[in-house]
Structures are given as structure tokens and as C-alpha cells.
Design an enzyme around this catalytic site. Structure first.
Site, PDB file in Angstrom:
ATOM      1  N   TYR A  52      40.975  -7.952  -9.453  1.00 44.97           N
ATOM      2  CA  TYR A  52      41.759  -7.299  -8.393  1.00 44.97           C
ATOM      3  C   TYR A  52      41.968  -5.854  -8.791  1.00 44.97           C
ATOM      4  O   TYR A  52      42.284  -5.567  -9.948  1.00 44.97           O
ATOM      5  CB  TYR A  52      43.124  -7.986  -8.212  1.00 44.97           C
ATOM      6  CG  TYR A  52      43.163  -8.853  -6.975  1.00 44.97           C
ATOM      7  CD1 TYR A  52      42.856  -8.304  -5.737  1.00 44.97           C
ATOM      8  CD2 TYR A  52      43.494 -10.206  -7.044  1.00 44.97           C
ATOM      9  CE1 TYR A  52      42.869  -9.095  -4.594  1.00 44.97           C
ATOM     10  CE2 TYR A  52      43.507 -10.995  -5.908  1.00 44.97           C
ATOM     11  CZ  TYR A  52      43.194 -10.429  -4.679  1.00 44.97           C
ATOM     12  OH  TYR A  52      43.205 -11.193  -3.557  1.00 44.97           O
ATOM     13  N   GLU A  54      43.543  -3.099  -6.457  1.00 49.92           N
ATOM     14  CA  GLU A  54      44.111  -2.285  -5.375  1.00 49.92           C
ATOM     15  C   GLU A  54      44.347  -0.863  -5.856  1.00 49.92           C
ATOM     16  O   GLU A  54      44.867  -0.648  -6.966  1.00 49.92           O
ATOM     17  CB  GLU A  54      45.450  -2.873  -4.901  1.00 49.92           C
ATOM     18  CG  GLU A  54      45.316  -4.091  -4.029  1.00 49.92           C
ATOM     19  CD  GLU A  54      45.356  -5.377  -4.820  1.00 49.92           C
ATOM     20  OE1 GLU A  54      45.034  -5.356  -6.039  1.00 49.92           O
ATOM     21  OE2 GLU A  54      45.709  -6.416  -4.223  1.00 49.92           O
ATOM     22  N   ASP A 198      28.269   6.708  13.179  1.00 51.59           N
ATOM     23  CA  ASP A 198      28.079   5.411  12.534  1.00 51.59           C
ATOM     24  C   ASP A 198      26.575   5.252  12.338  1.00 51.59           C
ATOM     25  O   ASP A 198      25.847   4.966  13.286  1.00 51.59           O
ATOM     26  CB  ASP A 198      28.662   4.313  13.429  1.00 51.59           C
ATOM     27  CG  ASP A 198      28.433   2.921  12.857  1.00 51.59           C
ATOM     28  OD1 ASP A 198      27.630   2.782  11.913  1.00 51.59           O
ATOM     29  OD2 ASP A 198      29.047   1.963  13.373  1.00 51.59           O
ATOM     30  N   THR A 224      27.086   0.747   7.114  1.00 50.64           N
ATOM     31  CA  THR A 224      27.006  -0.483   6.335  1.00 50.64           C
ATOM     32  C   THR A 224      26.020  -0.216   5.199  1.00 50.64           C
ATOM     33  O   THR A 224      25.204   0.699   5.275  1.00 50.64           O
ATOM     34  CB  THR A 224      26.510  -1.670   7.187  1.00 50.64           C
ATOM     35  OG1 THR A 224      25.366  -1.251   7.933  1.00 50.64           O
ATOM     36  CG2 THR A 224      27.575  -2.154   8.128  1.00 50.64           C
ATOM     37  N   LYS A 227      21.740  -2.668   5.720  1.00 51.66           N
ATOM     38  CA  LYS A 227      20.649  -2.673   6.715  1.00 51.66           C
ATOM     39  C   LYS A 227      19.441  -1.932   6.126  1.00 51.66           C
ATOM     40  O   LYS A 227      18.918  -2.379   5.109  1.00 51.66           O
ATOM     41  CB  LYS A 227      21.171  -2.070   8.019  1.00 51.66           C
ATOM     42  CG  LYS A 227      22.308  -2.903   8.631  1.00 51.66           C
ATOM     43  CD  LYS A 227      22.662  -2.447  10.019  1.00 51.66           C
ATOM     44  CE  LYS A 227      23.673  -3.368  10.662  1.00 51.66           C
ATOM     45  NZ  LYS A 227      25.071  -2.975  10.435  1.00 51.66           N
ATOM     46  N   ARG A 233      25.990  -6.734   1.425  1.00 45.74           N
ATOM     47  CA  ARG A 233      26.844  -6.742   2.608  1.00 45.74           C
ATOM     48  C   ARG A 233      28.067  -5.888   2.337  1.00 45.74           C
ATOM     49  O   ARG A 233      28.814  -6.157   1.382  1.00 45.74           O
ATOM     50  CB  ARG A 233      27.315  -8.194   2.787  1.00 45.74           C
ATOM     51  CG  ARG A 233      27.596  -8.585   4.169  1.00 45.74           C
ATOM     52  CD  ARG A 233      26.310  -8.659   4.848  1.00 45.74           C
ATOM     53  NE  ARG A 233      26.430  -9.019   6.217  1.00 45.74           N
ATOM     54  CZ  ARG A 233      25.392  -9.459   6.903  1.00 45.74           C
ATOM     55  NH1 ARG A 233      24.223  -9.592   6.320  1.00 45.74           N
ATOM     56  NH2 ARG A 233      25.532  -9.749   8.152  1.00 45.74           N
TER      57      ARG A 233
HETATM   58  N1  DSN Z   1      25.471  -7.019  13.777  1.00 41.75           N
HETATM   59  C1  DSN Z   1      24.894  -5.715  13.549  1.00 41.75           C
HETATM   60  C2  DSN Z   1      23.586  -5.568  14.227  1.00 41.75           C
HETATM   61  O1  DSN Z   1      22.882  -6.550  14.279  1.00 41.75           O
HETATM   62  O2  DSN Z   1      23.217  -4.487  14.667  1.00 41.75           O
HETATM   63  C3  DSN Z   1      25.813  -4.619  13.884  1.00 41.75           C
HETATM   64  O3  DSN Z   1      27.015  -4.804  13.256  1.00 41.75           O
END
Ligand code: DSN
Length: 434
Positions: A52, A54, A198, A224, A227, A233
Site C-alpha cells: 500500500y 497512498e 485522450d 491507457t 492499447k 492494464r
Molecule cells: N474499451 C475501450 C475500447 O475498446 O476502445 C475503450 O475504453
């Protein structure tokens, strides 16, 4: 490592093996998915999951932070270098919490903001009426042009001048063309709006130099990490240090945008950061700094173009008639299959082709059974596939579309796909899964 799971929980062990089998034997075309390296997987499974912490490096609430501080600092420094960002927060649990933190930091409840309409390729957190962004704030959507299916920057400017939003989001999740961050920024400056980009889908392309960067234009950038960036993740938030709109929108004395974002993440929204994920982000950022990653990003785009060209040659209609990035959106309506996205997704599953049903701009069908299919090349490119394989996959997709009810044809395609992917193992020497 897997031997312990096998001993304690054979059911979970079996499901992990089945998932491994599924990904190895099919083509993964969901454009937001990818396959991380074994190094990233190992960092995710490390002892950092126990801690932990924080707070932020050197400013924590619990003891024992020596190594957590070091790993968080490394992840931050690498992200800064990769993207050229002034400030980075690596703690967001995922993309939606990252966006939520930016709203929390910059807007008051009920404030107006603009985002790309979900039916035109925007994300849930960019103003959907069923999401916190559309429920707690006043979302003003912008759409794509009906004829070109492209984002029309003149139209974005017109809406911004009329509505005077406090924030404009430049982003995509199902838009196959480039985003023009500099033009968005000009509009934001004209109307005194914060600019949030984003870049979740295209972060890897930006790092690889095959999509323009939102830096140095945008105020805040979220992405994120899992991707095209090919990390674990999770998400990160990057921003400028100074709040250029402080005097207009805030009464407190702190003009530091970075501090505003950090305190929105913690203690504003989150508790302890997921330190094992931070470690895996650090590993992924190290990988993304290597020259091979540029080749990878470049190949993603080349593969998407090759797949798009072959799909169109096979008579499949693509939204905007092609792609500039890693993704494509098939419009099923010209084939008379409007509102059949669900059936088509399921037929593709039967042929070991994984993609997702998706709305296309201005469809009449419901989003639960929409008129489009979304697909992309990040994961198949990670496997080492190139233009020839893209052509083959595109031909298989076109065959599935034209024969989606024919079980024998779907089974034949499944066998052909399995044979093709056999030459591109994802985790070739994955002995830990024995
Ligand atoms: N779920 C993602 C996507 O497939 O684009 C976006 O958060």
C-alpha cells in the site's frame, strides 16, 4: 509460477490455459487490445502487488516505501521522456478513472464540455448520457460530417464559439483518421477552454512517430497503457505544469496544473496505487523507448492500410473509405446487414476472428445490435504478421460477412486461420504456463 495455481486452483489454471489457447489459435483484431511481453506480465505478477502506498514518492502515508518510490519515479521519468510531457501521474487505475480525475480537477459539476459523440467514434467518458461525464456535467457533442464521415474542425469551432465550453476533448475510440491536436488547441485558446486529449488508442503510434503528438499543445493528456502502447492494464495522466486558465476559472491561489491533477487522482478519487501495475508500466515504457518499437508502430499502420485496401477490394465498405491509424470501421449497411453487427461478431468468433460490433455514424440501428464492426492491427502486428497476412485475414473477413449463417464455411475459415496463425506464436517459450 503457474505450477502454484495448478496445485491450488486447477479450475483457474485451466481457464488461463484455455484463454492462452484461444489467443494463440485466432486473430485478435479488437483495436484496443494487444499482447504484452513476458517481462510486463512478470512485473504484473510481482511482489509489488502486496504494497500500500497512498500518496506520491517521498510523500506517503505508510512506511516501507523505498522501492515503491523508486519504481514510481522510474515510470514517471520514462513516460516524460517518451511523450515529452512536463508532468506525469502514473497512478490512474485505468482510462475511465483517469478521465474522471481530469473532470474532477478542472470542472465543477454541471460545467459544459465538448467531446466526440460516441456514435461517431467518441468514448463513453467523453459525454455519453449514461456515463458520469454526461450525467454530472453538461456534455455538448460534436459529430463527424455526414458526407465525409470526418471530424470537421470548422464545425467544432462553430459549436465551441456558440456554447463556450470549459473543456474540449480531442480523442477517438472508433475513428479511423488522424486527430489534429494543434487545431483543437487553437479553438480551446479562442474560447478559453481547457484542452484534454485522450490518446488511449493512439499512444503507441505517437511514441512511434506515426501520429502527431498532442504535445506541446494540449493542457492535459490521458492515455491507457495497454492499447497500442502495449503495457499493462492501466492509465497515466500527463499535463503542463502551469494552469493557463487559472485566473479565469479558479479562486484558489495555486496556479500549478500538475498539483491540481495529482490531488484529483489522490486523495480526490483513488486510494492506494497499484504498485505492481506501476512496475509493469515502467517495463513497458522501457520497451517503448527501444528503436524496435518505432518499427512496430510503423508496421501497425502499414498493416491497417493493407487490410483496409483488401477489405475494400473485396467489396466491404469502410467508414471514411480507409484508415490513417490502427483501426477500421466496417459499415455493414451497403451489404444489407444494417443492425446485424451482433450476428456478424458472433460469426467471426466461430471463425476464430475476434473483433467487436460497433456503431457507425448516423446509423438507425440500436447500439446493442449496431450496423458496424470495429477492427484493428495492434495485436496481430505484435505477433509479427505483415501485409500478406493482413490480406489473407481481410479475405477471410469478407467471406464471413458474405456467409455468416453458413456453419460449414465458417468452420473452413476457422481451420485456415488456425493454420496461418500457427507460424506466429505469441508466447513461444511460455514454459511458466505448463
Ligand atoms: N474499451 C475501450 C475500447 O475498446 O476502445 C475503450 O475504453
Amino acid at each position: 509460477m503457474m505450477t502454484h495455481i495448478k496445485e491450488i486452483d486447477p479450475e483457474t489454471h485451466d481457464l488461463i490455459l484455455q484463454e492462452l489457447n484461444r489467443i494463440e489459435n485466432g486473430v485478435e483484431l479488437i483495436p484496443s487490445e494487444n499482447f504484452v511481453s513476458r517481462a510486463v506480465l512478470q512485473a504484473m505478477g510481482s511482489v509489488f502487488t502486496n504494497k500500500y502506498s497512498e500518496g506520491y514518492p517521498k510523500r506517503r502515508y505508510y512506511g516501507g516505501q523505498e522501492f515503491v518510490d523508486a519504481i514510481e519515479k522510474i515510470a514517471i521519468d520514462r513516460a516524460k521522456k517518451l511523450f515529452g510531457a512536463e508532468h506525469v501521474n502514473v497512478q490512474p487505475y485505468s482510462g475511465s478513472p483517469a478521465n474522471q480525475a481530469v473532470f474532477f480537477a478542472l470542472l465543477n459539476l454541471g460545467d459544459k464540455f465538448m467531446g466526440l459523440d460516441m456514435s461517431c467514434g467518441g468514448h463513453l467518458t467523453h459525454g455519453s448520457p449514461v456515463n458520469f461525464s454526461g450525467i454530472q456535467y453538461k456534455a455538448i457533442p460534436y459529430a463527424v460530417d455526414k458526407d465525409t464521415e470526418l471530424i470537421d474542425m470548422d464545425e467544432v469551432r462553430k459549436i465551441a464559439l456558440k456554447e463556450r465550453p470549459k473543456m474540449i476533448i480531442s480523442s477517438l475510440t472508433a475513428y479511423p483518421r488522424k486527430l489534429y491536436f494543434e487545431e483543437f488547441q487553437e479553438i480551446c485558446e479562442e474560447v478559453d477552454a481547457y484542452h484534454l486529449s485522450d490518446i488511449s488508442h493512439i499512444a503507441g503510434l505517437i511514441v512511434g512517430g506515426v501520429h502527431d503528438s498532442p504535445f506541446p499543445f494540449t493542457d492535459v493528456v490521458t492515455t491507457t497503457s495497454h492499447k497500442t502502447l502495449r503495457g499493462p492494464r492501466g492509465a497515466i495522466i500527463m499535463c503542463k505544469k502551469e494552469d493557463r486558465l487559472h485566473d479565469k476559472y479558479h479562486s484558489h491561489t495555486d496556479k500549478n496544473l500538475a498539483r491540481l491533477i495529482d490531488s484529483a487522482v489522490f486523495p480526490g478519487l483513488q486510494g492506494g496505487p497499484h504498485d505492481h501495475t506501476t512496475a509493469a508500466k515502467a517495463v513497458a515504457f522501457e520497451e517503448a523507448m527501444k528503436p524496435e518499437f518505432k518499427d512496430y508502430a510503423n508496421q501497425i499502420v502499414k498493416n491497417a492500410k493493407a487490410m483496409a485496401d483488401e477489405l475494400m477490394a473485396q467489396g466491404v465498405k469502410l467508414v471514411t473509405d480507409g484508415t490513417d491509424n490502427h483501426l477500421m470501421l466496417i459499415d455493414l449497411r451497403p451489404k444489407g446487414l444494417g443492425g446485424k453487427g451482433k450476428q456478424l461478431q458472433s460469426a467471426m468468433d466461430k471463425a476464430n476472428i475476434t473483433l467487436n460490433k460497433n456503431s457507425v455514424p448516423f446509423q438507425e440501428a440500436s447500439p446493442f445490435n449496431p450496423s458496424g464492426l470495429r477492427l484493428g492491427t495492434p495485436a496481430v502486428t505484435t505477433r509479427g504478421m505483415k501485409e500478406d497476412e493482413m490480406k489473407f485475414i481481410a479475405q477471410c473477413i469478407a467471406k464471413v460477412i458474405d456467409n455468416y449463417k453458413d456453419k460449414a464455411i465458417l468452420e473452413k475459415i476457422r481451420k485456415e486461420i488456425m493454420e496461418m496463425v500457427g507460424a506466429f506464436p505469441i508466447y513461444p517459450d511460455f514454459t511458466m504456463l505448463e
